[in-house]
Design an enzyme around this catalytic site. Structure first.
Site, PDB file in Angstrom:
ATOM      1  N   HIS A  42       1.087  -1.310  -0.157  1.00 22.90           N
ATOM      2  CA  HIS A  42      -0.060   0.091   0.023  1.00 22.90           C
ATOM      3  C   HIS A  42       1.058   1.190  -0.179  1.00 22.90           C
ATOM      4  O   HIS A  42       2.087   1.215   0.342  1.00 22.90           O
ATOM      5  CB  HIS A  42      -0.297   0.025   1.247  1.00 22.90           C
ATOM      6  CG  HIS A  42      -1.872  -0.696   1.159  1.00 22.90           C
ATOM      7  ND1 HIS A  42      -2.723  -1.380   2.031  1.00 22.90           N
ATOM      8  CD2 HIS A  42      -2.177  -2.044  -0.238  1.00 22.90           C
ATOM      9  CE1 HIS A  42      -3.753  -2.166   1.093  1.00 22.90           C
ATOM     10  NE2 HIS A  42      -3.541  -2.511   0.830  1.00 22.90           N
ATOM     11  N   GLU A  65       1.071   3.545   2.102  1.00 29.22           N
ATOM     12  CA  GLU A  65       2.018   3.736   3.436  1.00 29.22           C
ATOM     13  C   GLU A  65       2.607   3.410   3.544  1.00 29.22           C
ATOM     14  O   GLU A  65       3.900   3.500   3.515  1.00 29.22           O
ATOM     15  CB  GLU A  65       0.844   3.156   4.253  1.00 29.22           C
ATOM     16  CG  GLU A  65      -0.067   4.906   4.204  1.00 29.22           C
ATOM     17  CD  GLU A  65      -1.457   4.217   3.971  1.00 29.22           C
ATOM     18  OE1 GLU A  65      -1.086   3.365   2.723  1.00 29.22           O
ATOM     19  OE2 GLU A  65      -2.288   4.332   4.499  1.00 29.22           O
ATOM     20  N   CYS A  69      -6.009   1.719   5.551  1.00 28.22           N
ATOM     21  CA  CYS A  69      -6.267   0.431   5.950  1.00 28.22           C
ATOM     22  C   CYS A  69      -5.714  -0.104   7.322  1.00 28.22           C
ATOM     23  O   CYS A  69      -5.256   0.188   7.941  1.00 28.22           O
ATOM     24  CB  CYS A  69      -6.302  -0.810   4.949  1.00 28.22           C
ATOM     25  SG  CYS A  69      -4.553  -1.776   5.307  1.00 28.22           S
ATOM     26  N   CYS A  85      -2.213  -0.713   7.649  1.00 23.59           N
ATOM     27  CA  CYS A  85      -1.573   0.267   7.902  1.00 23.59           C
ATOM     28  C   CYS A  85      -1.683   1.089   8.884  1.00 23.59           C
ATOM     29  O   CYS A  85      -0.759   2.098   9.256  1.00 23.59           O
ATOM     30  CB  CYS A  85      -1.431   1.403   5.982  1.00 23.59           C
ATOM     31  SG  CYS A  85      -1.027   0.809   5.054  1.00 23.59           S
TER      32      CYS A  85
END
Lengths: 160, 160
Positions: A49, A51, A85, A88
């Site tokens: 992701h 992040e 999410c 993260c």
């Protein structure tokens, strides 16, 4: 907010690479030190992701400049187009980042919406949501429309 | 279970490196394809948990053998000495691993205990806990006893 402008550009760039359009920047001492966007499809790694990409970039930055990552992360403001999410959110809590600013909510996977990871982990991270959320959400809607014409909008929860 | 034996060895090795002693192996087609343990202190990266190390090793394995990571992860059995934290639980859900076998519970950060990430995310991952949990917990207790100078003193009578 100029930083969210940058994050949105990264999300747009992810969109063009046929990735779920989420973009992110990590701010340290009022400067962007990492830019990232989703690389899940490209890497076939569902943990890449935006992040997580930025976390790795900050570590490289610290290594290069001989800075202590723990100290740097404590000063980091994360600016991301979509609510992080659960994975993260927990990662950002583990790293003790200073603040998280996000755009639109993530009703299916969000680490403050589906469950408040920060509350559960008694985190002191400051969280601000809703910054330029319409633009962030429009990108997601456009993506899911293109990917699967019969797919429900990202906001709709999946039925079991 | 032979795989947990291996995971416990990795945890012991982390202990010797002065890391929180958690060890892990990832099984594919009944063979260990990744071994990992905590590298948080060494890397000063609070996301380098045993499971995250193994995830990266599986990706290298797939690249080397030209396998599809998505397909490989779907067949993976994760064997880890301590219940995965919320971050790792969500990561393993994202990767759609087949099964997670863990040793002792993680009452503070556990992704099934503090909050059930798998239930929240409607995951189909099979989860088995409590395998050789006493050994895993003993290692953790030993570690925290040595690490934390403000921990309660052992109840030996002091001579006056």
């Amino acid at each position: 907010m100029e930083f969210m402008e940058d994050a949105l550009k990264n999300a747009q760039e992810a969109f063009e690479r046929k990735e779920v359009p989420v973009g992110c920047v990590f701010i340290y001492k009022n400067e962007i030190i990492a830019r990232g966007s989703n690389e899940v499809n490209e890497t076939k790694n569902a943990t890449r992701h935006a992040e997580m990409i930025c976390i790795d970039l900050v570590l490289s930055y610290c290594k290069k400049l001989n800075l202590d990552p723990q100290e740097v992360f404590r000063e980091i403001v994360v600016v991301v187009t979509v609510e992080p999410c659960i994975m993260c959110a927990a990662a950002l809590h583990n790293l003790s980042v200073k603040e998280i600013v996000f755009g639109c909510k993530n009703d299916r996977f969000g680490g403050t919406t589906v469950v408040n990871v920060f509350e559960l982990l008694q985190s002191s991270v400051k969280i601000v949501g809703g910054v330029r959320d319409t633009e962030a959400m429009d990108l997601l809607k456009e993506f899911y429309k293109g990917e699967n014409p019969s797919a429900p909008l990202p906001k709709t929860k999946r039925k079991v």
